[in-house]
Design a protein around this motif. Structure first.
Motif, PDB file in Angstrom:
ATOM      1  N   HIS A   9      -1.598-110.556 -39.644  1.00 31.20           N
ATOM      2  CA  HIS A   9      -2.062-109.340 -38.979  1.00 31.20           C
ATOM      3  C   HIS A   9      -2.600-109.661 -37.591  1.00 31.20           C
ATOM      4  O   HIS A   9      -3.421-110.559 -37.419  1.00 31.20           O
ATOM      5  CB  HIS A   9      -3.147-108.662 -39.814  1.00 31.20           C
ATOM      6  CG  HIS A   9      -3.533-107.309 -39.295  1.00 31.20           C
ATOM      7  ND1 HIS A   9      -2.643-106.253 -39.212  1.00 31.20           N
ATOM      8  CD2 HIS A   9      -4.719-106.837 -38.816  1.00 31.20           C
ATOM      9  CE1 HIS A   9      -3.259-105.198 -38.717  1.00 31.20           C
ATOM     10  NE2 HIS A   9      -4.518-105.525 -38.475  1.00 31.20           N
ATOM     11  N   ASP A  10      -2.132-108.931 -36.608  1.00 26.52           N
ATOM     12  CA  ASP A  10      -2.548-109.084 -35.217  1.00 26.52           C
ATOM     13  C   ASP A  10      -3.509-107.949 -34.889  1.00 26.52           C
ATOM     14  O   ASP A  10      -3.094-106.796 -34.714  1.00 26.52           O
ATOM     15  CB  ASP A  10      -1.325-109.039 -34.302  1.00 26.52           C
ATOM     16  CG  ASP A  10      -1.682-109.361 -32.853  1.00 26.52           C
ATOM     17  OD1 ASP A  10      -2.859-109.194 -32.481  1.00 26.52           O
ATOM     18  OD2 ASP A  10      -0.778-109.762 -32.094  1.00 26.52           O
ATOM     19  N   GLU A  11      -4.814-108.271 -34.838  1.00 27.06           N
ATOM     20  CA  GLU A  11      -5.810-107.234 -34.578  1.00 27.06           C
ATOM     21  C   GLU A  11      -5.678-106.657 -33.173  1.00 27.06           C
ATOM     22  O   GLU A  11      -5.918-105.468 -32.958  1.00 27.06           O
ATOM     23  CB  GLU A  11      -7.225-107.825 -34.754  1.00 27.06           C
ATOM     24  CG  GLU A  11      -7.575-108.202 -36.182  1.00 27.06           C
ATOM     25  CD  GLU A  11      -7.877-106.977 -37.030  1.00 27.06           C
ATOM     26  OE1 GLU A  11      -7.872-105.855 -36.481  1.00 27.06           O
ATOM     27  OE2 GLU A  11      -8.091-107.149 -38.241  1.00 27.06           O
ATOM     28  N   ARG A  42      -2.895-106.341 -31.205  1.00 29.95           N
ATOM     29  CA  ARG A  42      -1.744-105.438 -31.065  1.00 29.95           C
ATOM     30  C   ARG A  42      -1.642-104.458 -32.225  1.00 29.95           C
ATOM     31  O   ARG A  42      -0.766-103.616 -32.244  1.00 29.95           O
ATOM     32  CB  ARG A  42      -0.444-106.253 -30.967  1.00 29.95           C
ATOM     33  CG  ARG A  42      -0.421-107.197 -29.777  1.00 29.95           C
ATOM     34  CD  ARG A  42       0.772-108.140 -29.833  1.00 29.95           C
ATOM     35  NE  ARG A  42       0.745-109.110 -28.765  1.00 29.95           N
ATOM     36  CZ  ARG A  42       0.000-110.219 -28.782  1.00 29.95           C
ATOM     37  NH1 ARG A  42      -0.764-110.484 -29.830  1.00 29.95           N
ATOM     38  NH2 ARG A  42       0.011-111.046 -27.762  1.00 29.95           N
ATOM     39  N   ARG A  43      -2.524-104.620 -33.231  1.00 34.18           N
ATOM     40  CA  ARG A  43      -2.500-103.779 -34.435  1.00 34.18           C
ATOM     41  C   ARG A  43      -1.115-103.809 -35.087  1.00 34.18           C
ATOM     42  O   ARG A  43      -0.520-102.772 -35.380  1.00 34.18           O
ATOM     43  CB  ARG A  43      -2.927-102.346 -34.104  1.00 34.18           C
ATOM     44  CG  ARG A  43      -4.354-102.249 -33.605  1.00 34.18           C
ATOM     45  CD  ARG A  43      -4.792-100.810 -33.436  1.00 34.18           C
ATOM     46  NE  ARG A  43      -6.173-100.737 -32.990  1.00 34.18           N
ATOM     47  CZ  ARG A  43      -7.247-100.819 -33.762  1.00 34.18           C
ATOM     48  NH1 ARG A  43      -7.069-100.983 -35.070  1.00 34.18           N
ATOM     49  NH2 ARG A  43      -8.463-100.746 -33.274  1.00 34.18           N
ATOM     50  N   GLU A  44      -0.624-105.027 -35.278  1.00 30.29           N
ATOM     51  CA  GLU A  44       0.695-105.224 -35.876  1.00 30.29           C
ATOM     52  C   GLU A  44       0.572-106.165 -37.076  1.00 30.29           C
ATOM     53  O   GLU A  44      -0.281-107.052 -37.096  1.00 30.29           O
ATOM     54  CB  GLU A  44       1.681-105.837 -34.875  1.00 30.29           C
ATOM     55  CG  GLU A  44       1.996-104.951 -33.693  1.00 30.29           C
ATOM     56  CD  GLU A  44       2.896-105.652 -32.691  1.00 30.29           C
ATOM     57  OE1 GLU A  44       3.428-104.961 -31.808  1.00 30.29           O
ATOM     58  OE2 GLU A  44       3.048-106.886 -32.793  1.00 30.29           O
ATOM     59  N   THR A  45       1.447-105.966 -38.049  1.00 30.73           N
ATOM     60  CA  THR A  45       1.514-106.854 -39.209  1.00 30.73           C
ATOM     61  C   THR A  45       2.934-107.377 -39.345  1.00 30.73           C
ATOM     62  O   THR A  45       3.893-106.599 -39.299  1.00 30.73           O
ATOM     63  CB  THR A  45       1.118-106.125 -40.505  1.00 30.73           C
ATOM     64  OG1 THR A  45      -0.219-105.619 -40.370  1.00 30.73           O
ATOM     65  CG2 THR A  45       1.175-107.068 -41.702  1.00 30.73           C
ATOM     66  N   THR A  86      -2.742-114.294 -32.920  1.00 26.87           N
ATOM     67  CA  THR A  86      -3.478-113.251 -33.624  1.00 26.87           C
ATOM     68  C   THR A  86      -4.954-113.626 -33.781  1.00 26.87           C
ATOM     69  O   THR A  86      -5.708-112.889 -34.404  1.00 26.87           O
ATOM     70  CB  THR A  86      -2.880-113.011 -35.024  1.00 26.87           C
ATOM     71  OG1 THR A  86      -2.950-114.226 -35.784  1.00 26.87           O
ATOM     72  CG2 THR A  86      -1.433-112.562 -34.925  1.00 26.87           C
ATOM     73  N   HIS A  89      -1.111-101.590 -44.345  1.00 25.00           N
ATOM     74  CA  HIS A  89      -1.641-102.942 -44.541  1.00 25.00           C
ATOM     75  C   HIS A  89      -2.022-103.163 -46.001  1.00 25.00           C
ATOM     76  O   HIS A  89      -1.767-104.234 -46.573  1.00 25.00           O
ATOM     77  CB  HIS A  89      -2.850-103.166 -43.639  1.00 25.00           C
ATOM     78  CG  HIS A  89      -3.344-104.587 -43.642  1.00 25.00           C
ATOM     79  ND1 HIS A  89      -2.649-105.624 -43.065  1.00 25.00           N
ATOM     80  CD2 HIS A  89      -4.457-105.141 -44.182  1.00 25.00           C
ATOM     81  CE1 HIS A  89      -3.310-106.757 -43.238  1.00 25.00           C
ATOM     82  NE2 HIS A  89      -4.411-106.488 -43.914  1.00 25.00           N
ATOM     83  N   ALA A 125      -1.610 -96.789 -40.607  1.00 27.61           N
ATOM     84  CA  ALA A 125      -1.588 -98.246 -40.462  1.00 27.61           C
ATOM     85  C   ALA A 125      -2.431 -98.934 -41.529  1.00 27.61           C
ATOM     86  O   ALA A 125      -2.066 -99.997 -42.029  1.00 27.61           O
ATOM     87  CB  ALA A 125      -2.077 -98.634 -39.070  1.00 27.61           C
ATOM     88  N   ARG A 126      -3.570 -98.327 -41.906  1.00 24.36           N
ATOM     89  CA  ARG A 126      -4.419 -98.951 -42.924  1.00 24.36           C
ATOM     90  C   ARG A 126      -3.757 -98.912 -44.303  1.00 24.36           C
ATOM     91  O   ARG A 126      -3.821 -99.875 -45.059  1.00 24.36           O
ATOM     92  CB  ARG A 126      -5.775 -98.241 -42.960  1.00 24.36           C
ATOM     93  CG  ARG A 126      -6.669 -98.569 -41.762  1.00 24.36           C
ATOM     94  CD  ARG A 126      -7.913 -97.733 -41.760  1.00 24.36           C
ATOM     95  NE  ARG A 126      -7.603 -96.307 -41.624  1.00 24.36           N
ATOM     96  CZ  ARG A 126      -8.513 -95.346 -41.577  1.00 24.36           C
ATOM     97  NH1 ARG A 126      -9.794 -95.649 -41.668  1.00 24.36           N
ATOM     98  NH2 ARG A 126      -8.158 -94.078 -41.442  1.00 24.36           N
TER      99      ARG A 126
END
Length: 657
Positions: free
Chosen positions: A380-382, A384-387, A637, A363, A359-360
């Protein structure tokens, strides 16, 4: 010797990149013409461009025409990449708009011509593919006159169309004087009186009107066989204006492209409008006017780009050393070549990492892509960890997916594409939080009022308090936080077209004890103002109320008249609103507005309903209030200031009672 920065524009598959190759060959830059099908062209350097046979990123090549150095910029033709084209237009001195002699004027051709006319960029029209089966001369001229501009000047005649021996014979046709006389009183008087006009007089009038973007010479030819190339090259040299700019003036330029070099370093493509930029110069750039030092310069010319110590006004160069540079940034003094208008991306999708994709790393890769195209607008949604990324269309999504796989080794998929809406305030609302008064845990007083503003005005921040009533840094913290917070309104969409006024302010001065340092717990900091502002602003928005608006595209459908009965139910189902319906012989033309989220389905279903003859042209037009069904919500987000308790738990441990 003079310079010319030239753009090549066209609807996809009209032969734009092939024309670029032919021009390079005709002027002696390359010995062998590359093929789009074989992926061997000079300007389509990306593996994805070569595989798909389309241009995705603008590219610069250089060639000489006698004493003229032409920097040619090849641009994308697909409408999903219209922002890439728009960025290039601001650095051009002239353009060649390519039209297919077989398909004629297509949807994107009209969009491009409207933009060129709006920006008053001198433009030649080149009708390509006269050697292909179905090629037409008179019909294409009529279509260009009717659908692009009546101010066209045919520069000769075409013979042997639709055969490998098709050729173009230069020479002004008699109707050329009709167009030129419309914009030249002296020429009109001589024309009416029937007095003779010399070839030099007519040529001078044609050059002047072309450079003023009021007349558009039309050439015919074939990029494959080379027919008509000599005439086009002569037109480029004699009719388009040279690059201007004073090399001794103040340094001023614009960045229109950013890429990464082999070592990962940023490389900026810039057009210089004034002054001379030299290696090791420290130069301000961007809206924030940051300073950077230019460590290397590569200037385009003589068929390639070569390392130089300086780049003067008029030239295009690649610059190294400006690590924080972004597309669209001014270099030195800002230059307003024209008022930029980027239609906003109206679609977005969540990028889902595939098996084994970090994931990193994803991003970071998306951030690299956003450097090359800021309108991707990463979100970026911290929690839900979604971009998510913003898009202009489905083809762009495919390109992002392929680029991540090929350049970064990342396998990704996407969620369903959704529409990007906006919010606008319905009325006025105000709120305030006072320093040292419950339930405000922050050492800051902030009062804000939100008022509606005219459509298209964006966000305006104003003060109703004295600027000297507290440190400027605190006012700056409030304004920056206001603009950031408005990225997500009551329903999660960006809030725009409003005025935010600061009505109250206050702070706790710096506290310290004798022989001791700064006591943070008793003194206001910028963090206090950044912490309380979202609570105040969202409460003011809640009291004002907001309306959610969806993006609407202006559309134009041209189809056989007997298919109108099948088209109207489809348009109704897609919530499209036809404004005008016109029948021209066997063809019907419908114009109106359609929700942006429905354009892709209209594109997919149109061929089946029109026997493959229907043509759709669409572009962003405006936002319309959503008055049907459930108001769409966008997942937040941020720390969600709508939930005060949760927000405070996330932002600070100093939770009030």
């Amino acid at each position: 010797m003079h310079l010319l920065n030239l753009g090549i524009l066209a609807h996809v598959d009209a032969g734009k990149t092939s024309l670029t190759e032919r021009l390079l060959h005709t002027t002696g830059v390359i010995d062998e013409i590359g093929s789009v099908d074989d992926g061997s062209t000079r300007t389509d350097t990306l593996a994805l461009e070569r595989r798909r046979g389309i241009t995705i990123k603008s590219a610069v090549v250089s060639f000489p025409i006698d004493d003229v150095t032409v920097n040619l910029i090849d641009t994308p033709g697909h409408p999903d990449f219209i922002a890439e084209v728009e960025r290039v237009l601001g650095v051009l001195d002239g353009a060649v708009l390519v039209v297919s002699a077989v398909e004629g004027v297509q949807a994107q051709t009209r969009v491009l011509m409207r933009t060129l006319q709006r920006l008053r960029i001198p433009t030649l029209i080149f009708v390509n593919k006269i050697d292909r089966r179905g090629a037409c001369y008179d019909g294409v001229l009529r279509a260009v006159s009717r659908r692009l501009t009546p101010a066209i000047v045919p520069m000769g005649t075409a013979d042997g169309l639709a055969t490998p021996d098709a050729r173009f014979t230069p020479g002004l046709v008699p109707t050329a004087l009709d167009v030129l006389a419309d914009h030249d009183d002296d020429l009109l008087a001589a024309y009416v009186e029937g007095s003779g006009m010399s070839h030099d007089t007519v040529s001078a009038a044609l050059a002047a009107q072309t450079r003023q973007a009021v007349a558009h010479p039309v050439y015919f030819g074939s990029a494959i066989t080379g027919a008509g190339m000599d005439a086009l090259v002569t037109g480029i040299k004699e009719l388009l204006p040279p690059a201007g700019g004073d090399p001794d003036g103040p340094v001023s330029g614009t960045v229109f492209k950013v890429e990464r070099g082999p070592a990962g370093e940023k490389v900026a493509y810039a057009r210089m409008f004034s002054g001379t930029l030299r290696t090791r110069d420290r130069i301000p750039f961007g809206e924030a006017r940051r300073e950077g030092r230019v460590t290397a310069i590569s200037v385009f010319g003589h068929g390639t780009d070569l390392r130089e110590d300086a780049v003067p006004a008029g030239r295009i160069a690649r610059l190294w050393g400006l690590a924080d540079i972004r597309i669209g940034d001014p270099i030195g003094e800002p230059h307003k070549a024209y008022e930029r208008f980027f239609a906003p991306p109206t679609l977005e999708t969540v990028v889902v990492p595939g098996p084994g994709a970090d994931a990193r790393e994803l991003h970071l890769a998306l951030a690299r892509l956003a450097e090359q195209d800021p309108l991707i607008d990463l979100r970026h949604d911290e929690v839900r960890r979604e971009t998510s990324v913003s898009l202009y269309g489905e083809v762009q999504k495919e390109v992002v997916q392929a680029t991540l796989a090929e350049e970064f080794g990342l396998d990704v998929t996407f969620r369903e594409t959704t529409t990007i809406c906006i919010e606008r305030p319905v009325g006025s609302g105000a709120a305030v939080e006072f320093n040292k008064k419950d339930p405000n845990p922050f050492l800051a007083t902030v009062g804000l009022r939100v008022d509606p503003a005219p459509t298209g005005s964006g966000v305006d921040f104003r003060l109703e308090v004295e600027l000297g009533s507290m440190p400027y840094a605190f006012f700056k913290a409030v304004e920056d936080t206001v603009r950031e917070t408005l990225g997500q309104g009551l329903h999660g969409w960006q809030v725009t077209d409003c005025t935010v006024t600061m009505t109250h302010c206050g702070y706790s001065p710096r506290q310290s004890h004798a022989h001791q340092g700064f006591d943070k717990s008793m003194s206001s900091t910028g963090a206090d103002f950044r912490g309380v502002t979202p609570l105040v602003l969202i409460e003011a928005l809640r009291r004002a109320g907001t309306q959610v608006y969806e993006p609407m595209h202006r559309f134009r459908v041209e189809a056989p008249a007997d298919t109108l009965g099948a088209l109207l139910p489809l348009l109704a189902a897609l919530r499209a609103v036809p404004h005008t319906t016109e029948t021209r012989g066997a063809v019907c033309i419908l114009e109106g507005a359609v929700p942006a989220g429905c354009v892709h389905e209209l594109e997919q279903r149109l061929p089946g309903l029109t026997r493959g003859e229907g043509e759709l042209e669409s572009s962003f037009d405006h936002y319309a209030p959503i008055t049907y069904g459930t108001v769409p919500e966008r997942p937040r987000t941020d720390h969600n200031p709508l939930n005060r308790k949760g927000y405070l738990l996330n932002v600070t441990r100093r939770v009030g009672s």
